[in-house]
Design a protein around this motif. Structure first.
Motif, PDB file in Angstrom:
ATOM      1  N   MET A   1       0.854  -1.189   0.000  1.00 39.16           N
ATOM      2  CA  MET A   1       0.000   0.000   0.000  1.00 39.16           C
ATOM      3  C   MET A   1       0.885   1.232   0.000  1.00 39.16           C
ATOM      4  O   MET A   1       1.815   1.342   0.784  1.00 39.16           O
ATOM      5  CB  MET A   1      -0.887   0.012   1.243  1.00 39.16           C
ATOM      6  N   THR A   2       0.600   2.172  -0.870  1.00 39.34           N
ATOM      7  CA  THR A   2       1.309   3.441  -0.855  1.00 39.34           C
ATOM      8  C   THR A   2       0.601   4.398   0.070  1.00 39.34           C
ATOM      9  O   THR A   2      -0.543   4.180   0.471  1.00 39.34           O
ATOM     10  CB  THR A   2       1.362   4.037  -2.265  1.00 39.34           C
ATOM     11  N   LEU A 161      -1.476   0.250   8.024  1.00 45.00           N
ATOM     12  CA  LEU A 161      -2.927   0.336   8.037  1.00 45.00           C
ATOM     13  C   LEU A 161      -3.468   0.160   6.623  1.00 45.00           C
ATOM     14  O   LEU A 161      -2.718   0.133   5.656  1.00 45.00           O
ATOM     15  CB  LEU A 161      -3.370   1.686   8.615  1.00 45.00           C
ATOM     16  N   ASP A 162      -4.795   0.074   6.502  1.00 50.40           N
ATOM     17  CA  ASP A 162      -5.398  -0.039   5.172  1.00 50.40           C
ATOM     18  C   ASP A 162      -5.683   1.357   4.621  1.00 50.40           C
ATOM     19  O   ASP A 162      -5.330   2.368   5.241  1.00 50.40           O
ATOM     20  CB  ASP A 162      -6.696  -0.858   5.261  1.00 50.40           C
ATOM     21  N   THR A 163      -6.318   1.431   3.489  1.00 51.50           N
ATOM     22  CA  THR A 163      -6.525   2.708   2.812  1.00 51.50           C
ATOM     23  C   THR A 163      -7.456   3.651   3.564  1.00 51.50           C
ATOM     24  O   THR A 163      -7.456   4.854   3.290  1.00 51.50           O
ATOM     25  CB  THR A 163      -7.087   2.485   1.403  1.00 51.50           C
ATOM     26  N   THR A 164      -8.231   3.143   4.522  1.00 50.66           N
ATOM     27  CA  THR A 164      -9.090   4.035   5.323  1.00 50.66           C
ATOM     28  C   THR A 164      -8.299   4.720   6.436  1.00 50.66           C
ATOM     29  O   THR A 164      -8.810   5.635   7.079  1.00 50.66           O
ATOM     30  CB  THR A 164     -10.251   3.262   5.974  1.00 50.66           C
ATOM     31  N   LEU A 165      -7.062   4.270   6.679  1.00 49.63           N
ATOM     32  CA  LEU A 165      -6.238   4.765   7.786  1.00 49.63           C
ATOM     33  C   LEU A 165      -6.969   4.674   9.125  1.00 49.63           C
ATOM     34  O   LEU A 165      -6.826   5.538   9.988  1.00 49.63           O
ATOM     35  CB  LEU A 165      -5.777   6.209   7.521  1.00 49.63           C
ATOM     36  N   GLU A 178      -8.213 -11.345   5.185  1.00 44.97           N
ATOM     37  CA  GLU A 178      -7.060 -10.874   4.433  1.00 44.97           C
ATOM     38  C   GLU A 178      -6.978  -9.361   4.534  1.00 44.97           C
ATOM     39  O   GLU A 178      -7.984  -8.686   4.790  1.00 44.97           O
ATOM     40  CB  GLU A 178      -7.171 -11.296   2.959  1.00 44.97           C
ATOM     41  N   HIS A 179      -5.775  -8.819   4.329  1.00 42.23           N
ATOM     42  CA  HIS A 179      -5.587  -7.379   4.454  1.00 42.23           C
ATOM     43  C   HIS A 179      -6.491  -6.607   3.492  1.00 42.23           C
ATOM     44  O   HIS A 179      -6.978  -5.523   3.816  1.00 42.23           O
ATOM     45  CB  HIS A 179      -4.121  -7.009   4.213  1.00 42.23           C
ATOM     46  N   ASP A 180      -6.759  -7.187   2.321  1.00 39.33           N
ATOM     47  CA  ASP A 180      -7.613  -6.516   1.344  1.00 39.33           C
ATOM     48  C   ASP A 180      -9.039  -6.331   1.841  1.00 39.33           C
ATOM     49  O   ASP A 180      -9.791  -5.508   1.304  1.00 39.33           O
ATOM     50  CB  ASP A 180      -7.632  -7.301   0.028  1.00 39.33           C
TER      51      ASP A 180
END
Length: 420
Positions: A1-2, A161-165, A178-180
């Motif tokens: 994740m960037t 963290l994921d894209t939602t932070l 899964e992380h996704d």
């Protein structure tokens, strides 16, 4: 994740001294005190379902996950000097390790109540370190305590963290996850809170503890008018940018403010895993503030990490490894403590309660695995090897707490008892 859009660029490695944690050499300790510590620790470990390797020729324990003590002398001296703080510091220093760190820590969490002999538990006030006065959660102290953790680097948190932070427990549909799946699971958690608080079009919503803004964004997308407060300057900067990117700047105000300084009336109040940073001395003030700010007929939805009440009572004044290195001034409440404080100091009462501790264990597993996968990138941000071991221990320690059932997480709905 960037890193997410509008995230600040990484700082120059080494520019922040707090990223280079370091660890002091094992403390000097009398032979007698070291011997006592070794006797107590050996006795405790020998009775646990662990395989504890002390030397190439000596294992103790009943069998189970391997705990490899590579430097027994330093390990026992650290524990003799500062108890469980020393236990964590010894891991940071590489004096012990474990192929299955969560497994080892889960066994220890399962037996937390009886690791220390009962006579010594009664003398906790004599041998256990006391919390420094500087960590008291006054308005000034709270700002420093929050900054210690949340102002480390937005880029660091974006790595695991994921894209939602979202930096709190998600709610999954099933395990293993899964992380996704984390973004959807985090939105499920947020939506449960917003639904419980009755947040919709026109709702005047207060959020205490902004994080990086995902809950505020999701509430504003429902049509709410949101005021959200944080003590973290780094979080505020990125939360504002994310709100702007979502096209919701006219509906969300992100304030750098202590919860005690908020004014106004709100139809709904939400707070996710923030009461843990309030400190026991200020729990009455925190809940009184919620009571003061809630409009008639309003609803409060909280997500709270809890610990057993007997453990809270036994350890409330003890200085812990987590408080020293991760969350200064933090203390987890118990379910009973929340009930005692709200009954004694407010008109608020808990009317709904949902527990989902197993979901937090899964959330932490995904964070821990992603943190390990991104170790090189964490290093590129300037965080040294000791810091990385410290955070590995923190994430594993927390996961173990939930896997053992020693810790729980709950969503609470609080409403006010209106007087005639």
């Amino acid at each position: 994740m960037t890193a997410p859009p509008s995230a600040p660029t990484a700082h120059t490695p080494g520019a922040h001294p707090e990223r280079r944690t370091g660890i002091v050499a094992p403390p000097r300790l009398s032979r007698a005190r070291t011997a006592v510590a070794e006797h107590i620790v050996r006795h405790a470990l020998a009775r646990l379902p662990l395989r504890v390797r002390l030397t190439a020729a000596e294992d103790i324990g009943l069998g189970g996950p391997l705990m490899d003590i590579r430097d027994p002398g330093a390990f026992f001296r650290r524990i003799g000097a500062s108890g469980l703080i020393g236990f964590g510091e010894s891991y940071m220093a590489g004096e012990w390790d474990a192929p299955d760190l969560v497994g080892v820590l889960t066994v220890l969490a399962d037996h937390a109540a009886d690791l220390v002999p009962r006579p010594l538990q009664r003398l906790r006030g004599v041998w256990a370190p006391r919390r420094p006065a500087a960590q008291l959660n006054t308005p000034e102290g709270s700002r420093d305590n929050i900054s210690h953790h949340y102002d480390l680097s937005n880029d660091l948190f974006a790595l695991f963290l994921d894209t939602t932070l979202s930096y709190s427990s998600a709610v999954f549909r099933g395990f293993p996850a899964e992380h996704d799946l984390l973004p959807a699971a985090q939105h499920r958690k947020i939506d449960r809170l917003l639904d419980a608080a009755g947040v919709g079009r026109g709702t005047r919503l207060l959020e205490i503890g902004t994080g990086w803004g995902e809950l505020a964004i999701r509430a504003a997308a429902r049509g709410a008018r949101v005021v959200t407060v944080t003590l973290s300057a780094e979080q505020r900067e990125l939360a504002r940018a994310r709100v702007r990117d979502a096209g919701l700047a006219d509906r969300v105000e992100v304030r750098l403010s202590d919860y005690r300084h908020v004014t106004g009336d709100y139809d709904a109040i939400v707070s996710v895993e923030m009461v843990e940073a309030v400190g026991e001395e200020f729990w009455p003030v925190y809940f009184q503030t919620l009571d003061r700010l809630l409009a008639p007929g309003g609803r409060i939805a909280l997500q709270v990490i809890t610990m057993p009440d007997d453990r809270l009572r036994a350890s409330r004044s003890t200085y812990t490894w987590i408080q020293k290195y991760i969350f200064p001034g933090g203390l987890l409440p118990s379910t009973e403590a929340v009930e005692r404080v709200t009954a004694a100091h407010t008109r608020l009462r808990t009317t709904e309660r949902v527990r989902f501790g197993a979901h937090y264990a899964e959330t932490l597993r995904l964070w821990r695995e992603r943190f390990a996968e991104r170790a090189a990138e964490v290093e590129d941000l300037g965080f040294d090897a000791v810091f990385r071991r410290m955070w590995t221990f923190y994430l594993a320690y927390s996961e173990a707490g939930f896997r053992s059932g020693y810790l729980d997480v709950q969503q609470l709905l609080l409403t006010r008892e209106e007087t005639a």
